[in-house]
Design a protein around this motif. Structure first.
Motif, PDB file in Angstrom:
ATOM      1  N   LEU A 190      22.213  37.452  39.095  1.00 33.63           N
ATOM      2  CA  LEU A 190      21.601  36.167  39.411  1.00 33.63           C
ATOM      3  C   LEU A 190      22.652  35.066  39.466  1.00 33.63           C
ATOM      4  O   LEU A 190      22.647  34.229  40.382  1.00 33.63           O
ATOM      5  N   ALA A 191      23.573  35.047  38.518  1.00 31.63           N
ATOM      6  CA  ALA A 191      24.612  34.017  38.507  1.00 31.63           C
ATOM      7  C   ALA A 191      25.514  34.145  39.730  1.00 31.63           C
ATOM      8  O   ALA A 191      25.843  33.142  40.391  1.00 31.63           O
ATOM      9  N   PHE A 192      25.933  35.355  40.054  1.00 30.13           N
ATOM     10  CA  PHE A 192      26.792  35.546  41.219  1.00 30.13           C
ATOM     11  C   PHE A 192      26.048  35.255  42.525  1.00 30.13           C
ATOM     12  O   PHE A 192      26.656  34.808  43.502  1.00 30.13           O
ATOM     13  N   GLN A 193      24.754  35.524  42.559  1.00 26.28           N
ATOM     14  CA  GLN A 193      23.976  35.221  43.757  1.00 26.28           C
ATOM     15  C   GLN A 193      24.131  33.766  44.165  1.00 26.28           C
ATOM     16  O   GLN A 193      24.273  33.436  45.345  1.00 26.28           O
ATOM     17  N   ARG A 194      24.127  32.874  43.165  1.00 25.71           N
ATOM     18  CA  ARG A 194      24.232  31.444  43.451  1.00 25.71           C
ATOM     19  C   ARG A 194      25.571  31.082  44.081  1.00 25.71           C
ATOM     20  O   ARG A 194      25.676  30.095  44.805  1.00 25.71           O
ATOM     21  N   VAL A 195      26.609  31.880  43.811  1.00 18.86           N
ATOM     22  CA  VAL A 195      27.941  31.616  44.343  1.00 18.86           C
ATOM     23  C   VAL A 195      28.179  32.340  45.659  1.00 18.86           C
ATOM     24  O   VAL A 195      28.785  31.798  46.591  1.00 18.86           O
ATOM     25  N   ILE A 196      27.679  33.574  45.770  1.00 18.65           N
ATOM     26  CA  ILE A 196      28.004  34.432  46.910  1.00 18.65           C
ATOM     27  C   ILE A 196      27.263  34.024  48.170  1.00 18.65           C
ATOM     28  O   ILE A 196      27.859  33.943  49.254  1.00 18.65           O
ATOM     29  N   ARG A 197      25.965  33.772  48.058  1.00 13.19           N
ATOM     30  CA  ARG A 197      25.172  33.516  49.264  1.00 13.19           C
ATOM     31  C   ARG A 197      25.635  32.225  49.929  1.00 13.19           C
ATOM     32  O   ARG A 197      25.600  31.157  49.327  1.00 13.19           O
ATOM     33  N   GLY A 198      26.079  32.367  51.155  1.00 12.68           N
ATOM     34  CA  GLY A 198      26.628  31.231  51.880  1.00 12.68           C
ATOM     35  C   GLY A 198      28.064  30.918  51.514  1.00 12.68           C
ATOM     36  O   GLY A 198      28.623  29.908  51.953  1.00 12.68           O
ATOM     37  N   GLY A 199      28.690  31.795  50.727  1.00 17.54           N
ATOM     38  CA  GLY A 199      30.043  31.524  50.238  1.00 17.54           C
ATOM     39  C   GLY A 199      31.159  31.941  51.164  1.00 17.54           C
ATOM     40  O   GLY A 199      32.324  31.739  50.843  1.00 17.54           O
ATOM     41  N   GLY A 200      30.838  32.555  52.302  1.00 18.01           N
ATOM     42  CA  GLY A 200      31.875  32.888  53.270  1.00 18.01           C
ATOM     43  C   GLY A 200      32.183  34.372  53.330  1.00 18.01           C
ATOM     44  O   GLY A 200      31.767  35.168  52.475  1.00 18.01           O
ATOM     45  N   PRO A 201      32.944  34.787  54.364  1.00 20.33           N
ATOM     46  CA  PRO A 201      33.205  36.214  54.616  1.00 20.33           C
ATOM     47  C   PRO A 201      34.063  36.887  53.552  1.00 20.33           C
ATOM     48  O   PRO A 201      34.081  38.108  53.456  1.00 20.33           O
ATOM     49  N   GLY A 202      34.804  36.117  52.765  1.00 16.39           N
ATOM     50  CA  GLY A 202      35.614  36.722  51.720  1.00 16.39           C
ATOM     51  C   GLY A 202      34.787  37.531  50.747  1.00 16.39           C
ATOM     52  O   GLY A 202      35.246  38.553  50.221  1.00 16.39           O
ATOM     53  N   TRP A 203      33.561  37.110  50.503  1.00 19.01           N
ATOM     54  CA  TRP A 203      32.702  37.831  49.575  1.00 19.01           C
ATOM     55  C   TRP A 203      32.293  39.188  50.132  1.00 19.01           C
ATOM     56  O   TRP A 203      32.146  40.151  49.373  1.00 19.01           O
ATOM     57  N   GLU A 204      32.087  39.292  51.441  1.00 16.11           N
ATOM     58  CA  GLU A 204      31.716  40.581  52.032  1.00 16.11           C
ATOM     59  C   GLU A 204      32.860  41.581  51.868  1.00 16.11           C
ATOM     60  O   GLU A 204      32.642  42.738  51.493  1.00 16.11           O
ATOM     61  N   ARG A 205      34.079  41.140  52.134  1.00 21.70           N
ATOM     62  CA  ARG A 205      35.236  42.018  51.958  1.00 21.70           C
ATOM     63  C   ARG A 205      35.392  42.418  50.498  1.00 21.70           C
ATOM     64  O   ARG A 205      35.608  43.602  50.178  1.00 21.70           O
ATOM     65  N   ALA A 206      35.290  41.444  49.593  1.00 25.44           N
ATOM     66  CA  ALA A 206      35.464  41.730  48.170  1.00 25.44           C
ATOM     67  C   ALA A 206      34.402  42.697  47.657  1.00 25.44           C
ATOM     68  O   ALA A 206      34.704  43.636  46.900  1.00 25.44           O
ATOM     69  N   THR A 207      33.153  42.493  48.078  1.00 26.99           N
ATOM     70  CA  THR A 207      32.069  43.341  47.602  1.00 26.99           C
ATOM     71  C   THR A 207      32.230  44.771  48.103  1.00 26.99           C
ATOM     72  O   THR A 207      32.044  45.731  47.344  1.00 26.99           O
ATOM     73  N   THR A 208      32.577  44.921  49.364  1.00 30.02           N
ATOM     74  CA  THR A 208      32.813  46.253  49.910  1.00 30.02           C
ATOM     75  C   THR A 208      33.915  46.967  49.142  1.00 30.02           C
ATOM     76  O   THR A 208      33.805  48.155  48.808  1.00 30.02           O
ATOM     77  N   ARG A 209      34.980  46.246  48.821  1.00 31.21           N
ATOM     78  CA  ARG A 209      36.107  46.856  48.108  1.00 31.21           C
ATOM     79  C   ARG A 209      35.705  47.253  46.696  1.00 31.21           C
ATOM     80  O   ARG A 209      36.104  48.309  46.204  1.00 31.21           O
ATOM     81  N   LEU A 210      34.906  46.420  46.026  1.00 36.62           N
ATOM     82  CA  LEU A 210      34.479  46.747  44.667  1.00 36.62           C
ATOM     83  C   LEU A 210      33.518  47.933  44.662  1.00 36.62           C
ATOM     84  O   LEU A 210      33.647  48.839  43.838  1.00 36.62           O
ATOM     85  N   VAL A 211      32.547  47.922  45.554  1.00 35.68           N
ATOM     86  CA  VAL A 211      31.611  49.042  45.639  1.00 35.68           C
ATOM     87  C   VAL A 211      32.357  50.336  45.939  1.00 35.68           C
ATOM     88  O   VAL A 211      31.980  51.418  45.473  1.00 35.68           O
ATOM     89  N   SER A 212      33.447  50.234  46.687  1.00 35.72           N
ATOM     90  CA  SER A 212      34.243  51.405  47.075  1.00 35.72           C
ATOM     91  C   SER A 212      35.255  51.816  46.011  1.00 35.72           C
ATOM     92  O   SER A 212      36.001  52.781  46.214  1.00 35.72           O
ATOM     93  N   TRP A 213      35.332  51.109  44.911  1.00 36.13           N
ATOM     94  CA  TRP A 213      36.322  51.397  43.869  1.00 36.13           C
ATOM     95  C   TRP A 213      37.739  51.346  44.439  1.00 36.13           C
ATOM     96  O   TRP A 213      38.603  52.117  44.056  1.00 36.13           O
ATOM     97  N   LEU A 214      37.978  50.464  45.383  1.00 30.88           N
ATOM     98  CA  LEU A 214      39.257  50.284  46.062  1.00 30.88           C
ATOM     99  C   LEU A 214      39.661  51.491  46.897  1.00 30.88           C
ATOM    100  O   LEU A 214      40.790  51.576  47.386  1.00 30.88           O
ATOM    101  N   ASP A 215      38.730  52.437  47.080  1.00 32.55           N
ATOM    102  CA  ASP A 215      39.041  53.608  47.904  1.00 32.55           C
ATOM    103  C   ASP A 215      39.248  53.245  49.368  1.00 32.55           C
ATOM    104  O   ASP A 215      39.839  54.021  50.123  1.00 32.55           O
ATOM    105  N   ASP A 216      38.775  52.082  49.776  1.00 31.24           N
ATOM    106  CA  ASP A 216      38.948  51.663  51.165  1.00 31.24           C
ATOM    107  C   ASP A 216      40.380  51.227  51.460  1.00 31.24           C
ATOM    108  O   ASP A 216      40.758  51.075  52.626  1.00 31.24           O
ATOM    109  N   VAL A 217      41.181  51.017  50.433  1.00 28.46           N
ATOM    110  CA  VAL A 217      42.565  50.611  50.609  1.00 28.46           C
ATOM    111  C   VAL A 217      43.407  51.845  50.907  1.00 28.46           C
ATOM    112  O   VAL A 217      43.488  52.767  50.091  1.00 28.46           O
ATOM    113  N   GLY A 218      44.018  51.863  52.083  1.00 31.90           N
ATOM    114  CA  GLY A 218      44.776  53.028  52.500  1.00 31.90           C
ATOM    115  C   GLY A 218      46.268  52.896  52.237  1.00 31.90           C
ATOM    116  O   GLY A 218      46.802  51.782  52.182  1.00 31.90           O
TER     117      GLY A 218
END
Length: 335
Positions: free
Chosen positions: A189-217
Motif C-alpha cells: 500500500l505504501a509503495f502503491q502511493r509512490v509507484i503509480r504515476g511515478g514514471g517508467p523507472g518503476w516498471e524496469r525496477a519491478t521487472t528486475r526485482l521480480v526476476s531476481w536480477l536474472d534479466d541482467v545478462g
C-alpha cells in the motif's frame, strides 16, 4: 518529494531516480534499518572469489558504484589501497563525505559524481580490480551499465553486484505467516502511493526485482565464471506485491546462460538477521524510498490500520521478532 533535493553545498540535484535531501534523521534511519553486510562472511565470499579466479589478484583499486552514504566503500578501503565511490546523486556524495569525515578509511576514498551508465567514459579502461554495485542494478540501464563495468575492469577483475528484498519474518508457523501477510500488505500500500504515476523507472525496477536480477545478462565475450548466489528464495525480492502496487504488467525475465553460469540457492534465516519491533518495521519503510516518508507522516487511515493490525499480530509494541532477507549476489570475472 516534489522539490529538487539539495546537496550540502546548496546546489540542486534533480536528475536522479532516488532523490533525498540531506537530512541527518533520514540517513540515520536509512543506515540503522538496512542490513549492514558486516557479518564477515559476505565480503569474504567476494574476496575469496576475487582470489580464486585470478592467479595474481590485485588489491590496488576498487570502485563502488551507486555508493550512497559509502558504507560499502568504507569497507572496501580496509582491503584495497584506493577506492572510488561514485554516485549520480550529488547529495549522496555529500552525505558520504560528511559521515566518513572522521573515518580512518576516508584518505583512501575519492568521490566522483556520475551515472553508472557513464562511468566508462570517465575512467581509464582496464584500471579497476573490483567493481561493487550494491542495491543499484534495478535503478539503471543494466545492459549499458554492465558493459561499462567490463570496460572499467582489468582482465581478471571482479564484479560483485547484489540486492536484498522485502524483510521477512524468520520464524515459521501461522503467527509468523500472519505477521508477514500484514507486512506485505503494508509495504504494498505504501509503495502503491509512490509507484503509480511515478514514471517508467518503476516498471524496469519491478521487472528486475521480480526476476531476481536474472534479466541482467553477462555476455560471454566479456565475462566468465559467472555465479548467481540466492538466499531465501521462498521470500520476495520485490518490496511490494506488483499486482497491488503497480499500474503496469510485470513478468519474470531470465538472461541466465545455463551452460556457463552457476546458480546456487540457499535457505538461511539468519542471513543478515535483525530483531525488529513494529517501530523497526516502520523505520525501515520510512527509509526505503524517498517519498514514503510523506505518506507515513500523513498517517493515512488505511495504512495506519494495517500498522495497528501488524502490531497486534507481533504481540504488542515492544515485542521483537527475527527478521531475515532474500538476497542475490552476482559474481563475475572480466575476461
Amino acid at each position: 518529494m516534489s522539490h529538487a533535493p539539495t546537496a550540502l553545498d546548496g546546489s540542486s540535484d534533480s536528475q536522479n531516480f532516488f532523490k533525498v535531501e540531506y537530512d541527518e534523521e533520514y540517513w540515520d534511519a536509512y543506515l540503522a534499518a538496512r542490513p549492514k553486510y558486516d557479518d564477515g562472511r559476505f565480503y569474504q565470499r567476494i574476496y575469496d572469489y576475487h582470489k580464486k579466479h585470478n592467479p595474481n589478484p590485485s588489491w590496488n583499486l576498487a570502485h563502488d558504484v551507486g555508493t550512497g552514504p559509502a558504507h560499502v566503500a568504507a569497507q572496501l578501503a580496509t582491503r584495497f589501497s584506493k577506492v572510488v565511490a561514485s554516485d549520480n546523486n550529488a547529495t549522496h556524495l555529500a552525505v558520504a563525505q560528511h559521515r566518513l569525515a572522521s573515518s580512518a578509511e576516508l584518505s583512501r576514498i575519492s568521490f566522483f559524481e556520475a551515472a553508472s551508465e557513464d562511468l566508462a567514459g570517465h575512467f581509464p579502461s582496464g584500471s579497476v580490480d573490483l567493481v561493487t554495485a550494491a542495491e543499484c542494478l534495478p535503478l539503471v540501464d543494466a545492459e549499458v551499465t554492465v558493459d561499462g563495468f567490463a570496460r572499467l575492469l582489468r582482465p581478471g577483475g571482479t564484479l560483485a553486484a547484489w540486492f536484498y528484498g522485502r524483510p521477512t519474518f524468520a520464524a515459521s508457523g501461522p503467527d509468523a505467516a500472519r505477521c508477514q501477510s500484514l507486512l506485505d500488505r503494508t509495504f504494498s500500500l505504501a509503495f502503491q502511493r509512490v509507484i503509480r504515476g511515478g514514471g517508467p523507472g518503476w516498471e524496469r525496477a519491478t521487472t528486475r526485482l521480480v526476476s531476481w536480477l536474472d534479466d541482467v545478462g553477462f555476455p560471454a565475450a566479456q565475462w566468465e565464471s559467472v555465479e548467481r548466489w540466492k538466499w531465501n528464495t521462498h521470500a520476495s525480492m520485490c518490496f511490494y506485491d506488483p499486482e497491488v502496487a503497480c499500474d503496469f504488467p510485470v513478468e519474470r525475465i531470465s538472461s541466465i546462460d545455463a551452460a556457463r553460469e552457476l546458480v546456487v540457492e540457499e535457505r538461511d534465516t539468519n542471513f543478515w538477521a535483525k530483531r525488529w519491533d513494529v517501530a523497526g518495521v516502520r523505520r525501515y519503510l520510512y527509509a526505503a524510498v524517498p517519498g514514503i516518508q510523506a505518506i507515513l507522516d500523513a498517517a493515512e487511515p488505511e495504512l495506519e490500520a494495517l500498522f495497528s493490525q501488524l502490531e497486534a499480530a507481533m504481540g504488542g509494541p515492544s515485542a521483537v521478532h527475527d527478521i531475515t532477507w532474500p538476497v542475490v549476489l552476482i559474481l563475475a570475472t572480466r575476461k
